[in-house]
Motif scaffolding. Structure first.
Motif, PDB file in Angstrom:
ATOM      1  N   GLN A  62      35.978 -35.540-107.045  1.00 57.35           N
ATOM      2  CA  GLN A  62      35.269 -34.665-106.122  1.00 57.35           C
ATOM      3  C   GLN A  62      34.158 -35.464-105.462  1.00 57.35           C
ATOM      4  N   GLY A  63      33.842 -35.120-104.211  1.00 64.46           N
ATOM      5  CA  GLY A  63      32.770 -35.861-103.561  1.00 64.46           C
ATOM      6  C   GLY A  63      32.689 -35.612-102.082  1.00 64.46           C
ATOM      7  N   ALA A  64      31.785 -36.355-101.452  1.00 64.17           N
ATOM      8  CA  ALA A  64      31.561 -36.262-100.017  1.00 64.17           C
ATOM      9  C   ALA A  64      31.091 -37.621 -99.523  1.00 64.17           C
ATOM     10  N   GLU A  65      31.317 -37.875 -98.221  1.00 69.61           N
ATOM     11  CA  GLU A  65      30.910 -39.142 -97.622  1.00 69.61           C
ATOM     12  C   GLU A  65      30.441 -38.913 -96.193  1.00 69.61           C
ATOM     13  N   PHE A  66      29.311 -39.528 -95.840  1.00 68.24           N
ATOM     14  CA  PHE A  66      28.731 -39.420 -94.513  1.00 68.24           C
ATOM     15  C   PHE A  66      28.545 -40.824 -93.936  1.00 68.24           C
ATOM     16  N   SER A  67      28.421 -40.894 -92.605  1.00 69.41           N
ATOM     17  CA  SER A  67      28.263 -42.203 -91.971  1.00 69.41           C
ATOM     18  C   SER A  67      27.355 -42.105 -90.754  1.00 69.41           C
ATOM     19  N   LEU A  68      26.723 -43.238 -90.434  1.00 68.65           N
ATOM     20  CA  LEU A  68      25.930 -43.410 -89.227  1.00 68.65           C
ATOM     21  C   LEU A  68      26.356 -44.711 -88.574  1.00 68.65           C
ATOM     22  N   ASP A  69      26.497 -44.714 -87.247  1.00 65.30           N
ATOM     23  CA  ASP A  69      26.733 -45.979 -86.548  1.00 65.30           C
ATOM     24  C   ASP A  69      25.947 -45.995 -85.246  1.00 65.30           C
ATOM     25  N   TYR A  70      25.502 -47.205 -84.863  1.00 62.06           N
ATOM     26  CA  TYR A  70      24.662 -47.373 -83.675  1.00 62.06           C
ATOM     27  C   TYR A  70      24.968 -48.728 -83.051  1.00 62.06           C
ATOM     28  N   GLU A  71      25.150 -48.732 -81.741  1.00 63.02           N
ATOM     29  CA  GLU A  71      25.503 -49.967 -81.037  1.00 63.02           C
ATOM     30  C   GLU A  71      24.249 -50.815 -80.820  1.00 63.02           C
ATOM     31  N   VAL A  72      24.160 -51.923 -81.528  1.00 66.28           N
ATOM     32  CA  VAL A  72      22.996 -52.799 -81.432  1.00 66.28           C
ATOM     33  C   VAL A  72      23.165 -53.885 -80.384  1.00 66.28           C
ATOM     34  N   LYS A  73      24.415 -54.207 -80.059  1.00 63.39           N
ATOM     35  CA  LYS A  73      24.766 -55.189 -79.051  1.00 63.39           C
ATOM     36  C   LYS A  73      26.103 -54.776 -78.482  1.00 63.39           C
ATOM     37  N   LYS A  74      26.425 -55.236 -77.276  1.00 58.89           N
ATOM     38  CA  LYS A  74      27.657 -54.788 -76.645  1.00 58.89           C
ATOM     39  C   LYS A  74      28.841 -54.993 -77.584  1.00 58.89           C
ATOM     40  N   ASN A  75      29.502 -53.867 -77.940  1.00 60.80           N
ATOM     41  CA  ASN A  75      30.696 -53.829 -78.795  1.00 60.80           C
ATOM     42  C   ASN A  75      30.421 -54.112 -80.264  1.00 60.80           C
ATOM     43  N   TYR A  76      29.166 -54.290 -80.666  1.00 60.07           N
ATOM     44  CA  TYR A  76      28.808 -54.494 -82.071  1.00 60.07           C
ATOM     45  C   TYR A  76      28.017 -53.280 -82.562  1.00 60.07           C
ATOM     46  N   PHE A  77      28.519 -52.642 -83.641  1.00 53.06           N
ATOM     47  CA  PHE A  77      27.923 -51.420 -84.159  1.00 53.06           C
ATOM     48  C   PHE A  77      27.444 -51.642 -85.595  1.00 53.06           C
ATOM     49  N   ALA A  78      26.176 -51.369 -85.846  1.00 56.68           N
ATOM     50  CA  ALA A  78      25.660 -51.356 -87.215  1.00 56.68           C
ATOM     51  C   ALA A  78      26.074 -50.043 -87.874  1.00 56.68           C
ATOM     52  N   VAL A  79      26.527 -50.114 -89.138  1.00 52.38           N
ATOM     53  CA  VAL A  79      27.100 -48.947 -89.803  1.00 52.38           C
ATOM     54  C   VAL A  79      26.461 -48.757 -91.179  1.00 52.38           C
ATOM     55  N   LEU A  80      26.129 -47.508 -91.481  1.00 54.67           N
ATOM     56  CA  LEU A  80      25.680 -47.106 -92.813  1.00 54.67           C
ATOM     57  C   LEU A  80      26.570 -45.974 -93.286  1.00 54.67           C
ATOM     58  N   GLU A  81      27.148 -46.130 -94.486  1.00 62.15           N
ATOM     59  CA  GLU A  81      27.979 -45.095 -95.095  1.00 62.15           C
ATOM     60  C   GLU A  81      27.429 -44.788 -96.476  1.00 62.15           C
TER      61      GLU A  81
END
Length: 227
Positions: A62-81
């Motif tokens: 059982q569980g859940a998962e969330f994510s955040l992503d943000y484009e820091v440079k063209k076509n490059y996305f920083a991701v937190l899960e």
């Protein structure tokens, strides 16, 4: 009079064809240039839809998962899960419980050409570093041995940590304004110094998967909203 008019008509016809353009080739076609400017996409929040569904399947956590992503440079996305998982197994030879939190940090690279400046649609590859802090406990563990006979024991509640790396391939498609659906295929690898060197080896690490499989393959199917 007719001769004069005929000669005048012939003179007008030849005058309409410039002499310096005879025999010249077509001018070169202009080179196509991508004129779509880059504009940084907004913060995007996502939730995995599969984990709540799999909670109703036997022997699945059982569980859940969330994510955040943000484009820091063209076509490059920083991701937190991040998320949590809990697993309870009631087997013939043991009762096993594990639960804990996990976090993944990484970068995604979008290799799909943009159709408009603020397009958030992606076809991407990515990398992750994963970390989990969790507890495990095993009760009524039955050990069988031909010479000494059966032994009933237990493993007290123990806190462990897991570290791993992941490679990803995925897609995010816009189904409505700022609303996206996407999937990822993941391959995870336990890092030396994590749970592999503990005396008590867990059956499953939250956010990673089963420890006896190398590598561990996973799949997520998520919905996202971009602010």
């Amino acid at each position: 009079m007719l001769l004069f008019c005929g000669g005048l008509s012939a003179q007008d016809t030849t005058a309409t064809v410039p002499a310096d353009t005879a025999g010249t080739s077509e001018p070169p076609k202009p080179r196509r240039i991508d004129t779509i400017p880059w504009e940084r996409s907004g913060l995007r929040v996502g939730i995995d839809l599969l984990k709540p569904i799999l909670s109703f399947v036997n022997n699945q956590p059982q569980g859940a998962e969330f994510s955040l992503d943000y484009e820091v440079k063209k076509n490059y996305f920083a991701v937190l899960e991040a998320g949590w998982q809990q697993l309870e197994l009631d087997e013939v030879r043991y009762n096993y419980t594990t639960k804990g939190m996990f976090t993944r940090l990484g970068v995604d690279y979008n290799f799909m050409k943009r159709r408009q400046p603020l397009s958030g649609e992606m076809a991407f590859v990515g990398i992750r570093y994963g970390f989990s802090s969790f507890s495990l406990q095993a009760d009524s563990v039955l050990l069988t041995e031909k010479y000494w006979g059966d032994l009933l024991t237990s493993v007290p509640k123990t806190t462990l940590q897991g570290h791993w790396a992941e490679l990803l391939l995925g897609v995010k498609a816009e189904i409505s304004e700022n609303l996206f659906l996407g999937w990822t295929i993941r391959a995870g690898f336990l890092v030396a110094g994590g749970v592999t060197k503990r005396e008590v080896v867990p059956i499953r690490v939250p956010g990673y998967g089963r420890t006896e499989k190398k590598p561990v393959f996973g799949f997520t199917y998520s919905v996202y909203y971009r602010f």
